[in-house]
Design a protein around this motif. Structure first.
Motif, PDB file in Angstrom:
ATOM      1  N   ASP A   1       2.975   5.804  -1.014  1.00 20.80           N
ATOM      2  CA  ASP A   1       3.185   4.540  -1.826  1.00 20.80           C
ATOM      3  C   ASP A   1       2.100   3.923  -1.106  1.00 20.80           C
ATOM      4  OD1 ASP A   1       4.830   5.524  -3.598  1.00 20.80           O
ATOM      5  OD2 ASP A   1       6.553   4.498  -2.807  1.00 20.80           O
ATOM      6  N   LEU A   2       1.977   3.775   0.208  1.00 21.95           N
ATOM      7  CA  LEU A   2       0.910   2.992   0.658  1.00 21.95           C
ATOM      8  C   LEU A   2      -0.486   3.330   0.623  1.00 21.95           C
ATOM      9  CD1 LEU A   2       2.670   2.113   4.222  1.00 21.95           C
ATOM     10  CD2 LEU A   2       1.769   0.472   2.498  1.00 21.95           C
ATOM     11  N   GLY A   3      -0.529   4.759   0.509  1.00 21.63           N
ATOM     12  CA  GLY A   3      -1.953   5.422   0.380  1.00 21.63           C
ATOM     13  C   GLY A   3      -2.470   5.064  -1.134  1.00 21.63           C
ATOM     14  N   GLU A   4      -1.639   5.045  -2.017  1.00 19.76           N
ATOM     15  CA  GLU A   4      -2.096   4.960  -3.474  1.00 19.76           C
ATOM     16  C   GLU A   4      -2.947   3.624  -3.995  1.00 19.76           C
ATOM     17  OE1 GLU A   4       1.145   5.585  -5.717  1.00 19.76           O
ATOM     18  OE2 GLU A   4       1.357   7.818  -5.558  1.00 19.76           O
ATOM     19  N   TYR A   5      -3.484   3.715  -5.006  1.00 24.40           N
ATOM     20  CA  TYR A   5      -4.287   2.507  -5.447  1.00 24.40           C
ATOM     21  C   TYR A   5      -3.111   1.562  -5.866  1.00 24.40           C
ATOM     22  CZ  TYR A   5      -6.975  -0.141  -8.954  1.00 24.40           C
ATOM     23  OH  TYR A   5      -7.563  -1.388  -9.596  1.00 24.40           O
ATOM     24  N   ASP A   6      -3.639   0.332  -5.418  1.00 25.45           N
ATOM     25  CA  ASP A   6      -2.750  -0.836  -5.699  1.00 25.45           C
ATOM     26  C   ASP A   6      -3.163  -1.683  -6.852  1.00 25.45           C
ATOM     27  OD1 ASP A   6      -1.636  -3.222  -5.862  1.00 25.45           O
ATOM     28  OD2 ASP A   6      -0.818  -2.737  -3.804  1.00 25.45           O
ATOM     29  N   GLU A   7      -2.654  -1.451  -8.061  1.00 26.26           N
ATOM     30  CA  GLU A   7      -3.239  -1.807  -9.272  1.00 26.26           C
ATOM     31  C   GLU A   7      -3.033  -3.511  -9.232  1.00 26.26           C
ATOM     32  OE1 GLU A   7      -2.475  -1.644 -13.979  1.00 26.26           O
ATOM     33  OE2 GLU A   7      -1.410  -0.164 -12.776  1.00 26.26           O
ATOM     34  N   ASP A   8      -1.853  -3.836  -8.725  1.00 25.28           N
ATOM     35  CA  ASP A   8      -1.708  -5.439  -8.475  1.00 25.28           C
ATOM     36  C   ASP A   8      -2.597  -6.127  -7.709  1.00 25.28           C
ATOM     37  OD1 ASP A   8       0.487  -5.265 -10.288  1.00 25.28           O
ATOM     38  OD2 ASP A   8       1.815  -5.228  -8.703  1.00 25.28           O
ATOM     39  N   LEU A   9      -3.127  -5.395  -6.761  1.00 23.82           N
ATOM     40  CA  LEU A   9      -4.157  -6.211  -5.772  1.00 23.82           C
ATOM     41  C   LEU A   9      -5.525  -5.572  -6.081  1.00 23.82           C
ATOM     42  CD1 LEU A   9      -2.176  -6.053  -2.276  1.00 23.82           C
ATOM     43  CD2 LEU A   9      -2.390  -7.994  -4.219  1.00 23.82           C
ATOM     44  N   GLY A  10      -5.714  -4.601  -6.678  1.00 23.22           N
ATOM     45  CA  GLY A  10      -6.969  -4.075  -7.082  1.00 23.22           C
ATOM     46  C   GLY A  10      -7.791  -3.493  -5.749  1.00 23.22           C
ATOM     47  N   ARG A  11      -6.790  -2.958  -5.121  1.00 21.41           N
ATOM     48  CA  ARG A  11      -7.214  -2.292  -3.860  1.00 21.41           C
ATOM     49  C   ARG A  11      -7.347  -0.737  -3.775  1.00 21.41           C
ATOM     50  NH1 ARG A  11      -7.624  -5.267   0.784  1.00 21.41           N
ATOM     51  NH2 ARG A  11      -6.960  -7.560   0.666  1.00 21.41           N
ATOM     52  N   PRO A  12      -8.427  -0.091  -3.440  1.00 24.48           N
ATOM     53  CA  PRO A  12      -8.743   1.255  -3.632  1.00 24.48           C
ATOM     54  C   PRO A  12      -7.514   2.248  -2.827  1.00 24.48           C
ATOM     55  CG  PRO A  12     -10.163   0.385  -2.004  1.00 24.48           C
ATOM     56  CD  PRO A  12      -9.510  -0.840  -2.632  1.00 24.48           C
ATOM     57  N   PRO A  13      -7.636   3.418  -3.245  1.00 30.07           N
ATOM     58  CA  PRO A  13      -6.553   4.357  -2.481  1.00 30.07           C
ATOM     59  C   PRO A  13      -6.944   4.295  -0.872  1.00 30.07           C
ATOM     60  CG  PRO A  13      -7.568   5.344  -4.342  1.00 30.07           C
ATOM     61  CD  PRO A  13      -8.311   4.121  -4.126  1.00 30.07           C
ATOM     62  N   GLY A  14      -5.693   4.403  -0.234  1.00 28.77           N
ATOM     63  CA  GLY A  14      -5.770   4.163   1.321  1.00 28.77           C
ATOM     64  C   GLY A  14      -5.923   2.956   2.066  1.00 28.77           C
ATOM     65  N   GLU A  15      -6.731   1.979   1.267  1.00 30.55           N
ATOM     66  CA  GLU A  15      -6.883   0.560   2.002  1.00 30.55           C
ATOM     67  C   GLU A  15      -5.644   0.104   2.499  1.00 30.55           C
ATOM     68  OE1 GLU A  15      -9.462  -3.601   1.430  1.00 30.55           O
ATOM     69  OE2 GLU A  15      -9.505  -2.176  -0.192  1.00 30.55           O
ATOM     70  N   MET A  16      -4.492  -0.192   1.745  1.00 30.08           N
ATOM     71  CA  MET A  16      -3.560  -0.548   2.556  1.00 30.08           C
ATOM     72  C   MET A  16      -2.699   0.168   3.752  1.00 30.08           C
ATOM     73  SD  MET A  16      -2.837  -3.598   1.048  1.00 30.08           S
ATOM     74  CE  MET A  16      -1.465  -4.113   1.867  1.00 30.08           C
ATOM     75  N   LEU A  17      -2.850   1.451   3.624  1.00 27.46           N
ATOM     76  CA  LEU A  17      -2.484   2.426   4.436  1.00 27.46           C
ATOM     77  C   LEU A  17      -3.068   2.175   5.805  1.00 27.46           C
ATOM     78  CD1 LEU A  17      -0.506   4.677   5.209  1.00 27.46           C
ATOM     79  CD2 LEU A  17      -2.241   6.337   4.291  1.00 27.46           C
ATOM     80  N   SER A  18      -4.454   2.046   5.718  1.00 23.86           N
ATOM     81  CA  SER A  18      -5.445   1.616   6.795  1.00 23.86           C
ATOM     82  C   SER A  18      -5.051   0.297   7.491  1.00 23.86           C
ATOM     83  CB  SER A  18      -6.914   1.596   6.329  1.00 23.86           C
ATOM     84  OG  SER A  18      -7.236   3.048   6.015  1.00 23.86           O
ATOM     85  N   LEU A  19      -4.757  -0.753   6.758  1.00 25.66           N
ATOM     86  CA  LEU A  19      -4.466  -1.854   7.247  1.00 25.66           C
ATOM     87  C   LEU A  19      -3.072  -1.861   7.848  1.00 25.66           C
ATOM     88  CD1 LEU A  19      -5.389  -4.454   4.089  1.00 25.66           C
ATOM     89  CD2 LEU A  19      -6.673  -4.142   6.247  1.00 25.66           C
ATOM     90  N   HIS A  20      -2.051  -1.236   7.290  1.00 26.11           N
ATOM     91  CA  HIS A  20      -0.825  -1.033   8.049  1.00 26.11           C
ATOM     92  C   HIS A  20      -1.032  -0.292   9.269  1.00 26.11           C
ATOM     93  CE1 HIS A  20       3.582  -0.970   7.892  1.00 26.11           C
ATOM     94  NE2 HIS A  20       3.426   0.113   8.294  1.00 26.11           N
ATOM     95  N   ALA A  21      -1.930   0.754   9.274  1.00 26.58           N
ATOM     96  CA  ALA A  21      -2.232   1.326  10.394  1.00 26.58           C
ATOM     97  C   ALA A  21      -2.467   0.534  11.844  1.00 26.58           C
ATOM     98  CB  ALA A  21      -2.953   2.344  10.174  1.00 26.58           C
ATOM     99  N   MET A  22      -3.207  -0.650  11.328  1.00 24.66           N
ATOM    100  CA  MET A  22      -3.581  -1.554  12.507  1.00 24.66           C
ATOM    101  C   MET A  22      -2.483  -2.153  13.254  1.00 24.66           C
ATOM    102  SD  MET A  22      -6.461  -3.570  10.357  1.00 24.66           S
ATOM    103  CE  MET A  22      -7.978  -2.640   9.415  1.00 24.66           C
ATOM    104  N   ARG A  23      -1.217  -2.174  12.675  1.00 23.92           N
ATOM    105  CA  ARG A  23      -0.149  -3.146  13.111  1.00 23.92           C
ATOM    106  C   ARG A  23       0.293  -2.436  14.831  1.00 23.92           C
ATOM    107  NH1 ARG A  23       4.177  -2.008  11.099  1.00 23.92           N
ATOM    108  NH2 ARG A  23       5.295  -4.037  11.242  1.00 23.92           N
ATOM    109  N   PRO A  24       0.459  -1.190  15.119  1.00 23.84           N
ATOM    110  CA  PRO A  24       0.783  -0.701  16.279  1.00 23.84           C
ATOM    111  C   PRO A  24       0.047  -1.511  17.191  1.00 23.84           C
ATOM    112  CG  PRO A  24       0.910   1.073  14.644  1.00 23.84           C
ATOM    113  CD  PRO A  24       0.033  -0.127  13.853  1.00 23.84           C
ATOM    114  N   ALA A  25      -1.466  -1.318  17.119  1.00 23.00           N
ATOM    115  CA  ALA A  25      -2.294  -1.928  18.179  1.00 23.00           C
ATOM    116  C   ALA A  25      -2.003  -3.489  18.387  1.00 23.00           C
ATOM    117  CB  ALA A  25      -3.716  -1.610  17.946  1.00 23.00           C
TER     118      ALA A  25
END
Length: 204
Positions: free
Chosen positions: A95-119
């Motif tokens: 779900d994080l990796g899919e296109y976000d229609e509400d936000l107009g974000r391309p596939p993978g962008e939210m997943l990439s942003l979420h991946a920044m959290r651990p650091a």
């Protein structure tokens, strides 16, 4: 069904969160101000604090890997706990990796942003402390489900160590060298196989 007002509120919250993650990654958590996040998200500063009362909430509130989400999946499971945990991980990552229609974000962008959290969390003691509480709750939920299956106490070695392994795998997924959008599903399966082998060793 979600009403127009609720949908708009959710869209605004997700836009604010995405803007915050982008700025945190670029400038650091401590260095990023609420005002800067508001400007980046094109909302008023007050709107940011209405959605996220503290800056830390931008990293933790509404987390897709929340204990409540896992607890619901485990309660409705048809297979065993490890199968349900794996399905929950795969579905949430997808779900994080899919296109976000509400936000107009391309596939993978939210997943990439979420991946920044651990650091970001690892670099800040206060965030690390809050993350510890978050992950401990995931471990508790998982251990209780395992204990129910095994007919033992949730404080027993097998449920606790297996839960620690599963949640530790979730915590480390984004931090290992092999991690990418394409490799995450396979890494999840490796974590599950490792946990299942360990559980077998502890219970036979």
């Amino acid at each position: 069904m979600e009403g127009r007002r609720d949908r708009k509120k959710r869209q605004t919250g997700e836009r604010i969160r995405a803007s915050a993650l982008e700025l945190f990654a670029q400038h650091g958590y401590r260095q990023t101000t609420i005002a800067a996040i508001a400007e980046h998200a094109d909302v008023a500063t007050r709107t940011v604090t209405l959605h996220f009362p503290t800056k830390a909430d931008l990293l933790f509130a509404g987390d897709p890997f929340a204990p409540e989400s896992l607890a619901a999946r485990l309660a409705d499971r048809t297979g065993d706990t490890l199968d349900a945990f794996g399905e929950w991980l795969h579905d949430t990552i997808r779900d994080l990796g899919e296109y976000d229609e509400d936000l107009g974000r391309p596939p993978g962008e939210m997943l990439s942003l979420h991946a920044m959290r651990p650091a970001l969390i690892a670099e800040d003691p206060d965030l690390a402390s809050r993350a510890h509480v978050f992950y401990s709750e995931l471990e508790r939920v998982t251990a209780e489900s395992l204990a129910q299956e095994l007919g033992t106490s949730a404080d027993g070695l097998a449920p606790r160590l297996t839960a620690y392994t599963l949640v530790g795998g979730l915590r480390e997924l984004y931090r290992v060298d092999e991690a990418s959008r394409d490799t995450l599903p396979a890494l999840v399966d490796r974590v599950l196989a490792f946990a299942r082998a360990g559980l077998h060793t502890l219970t036979t």
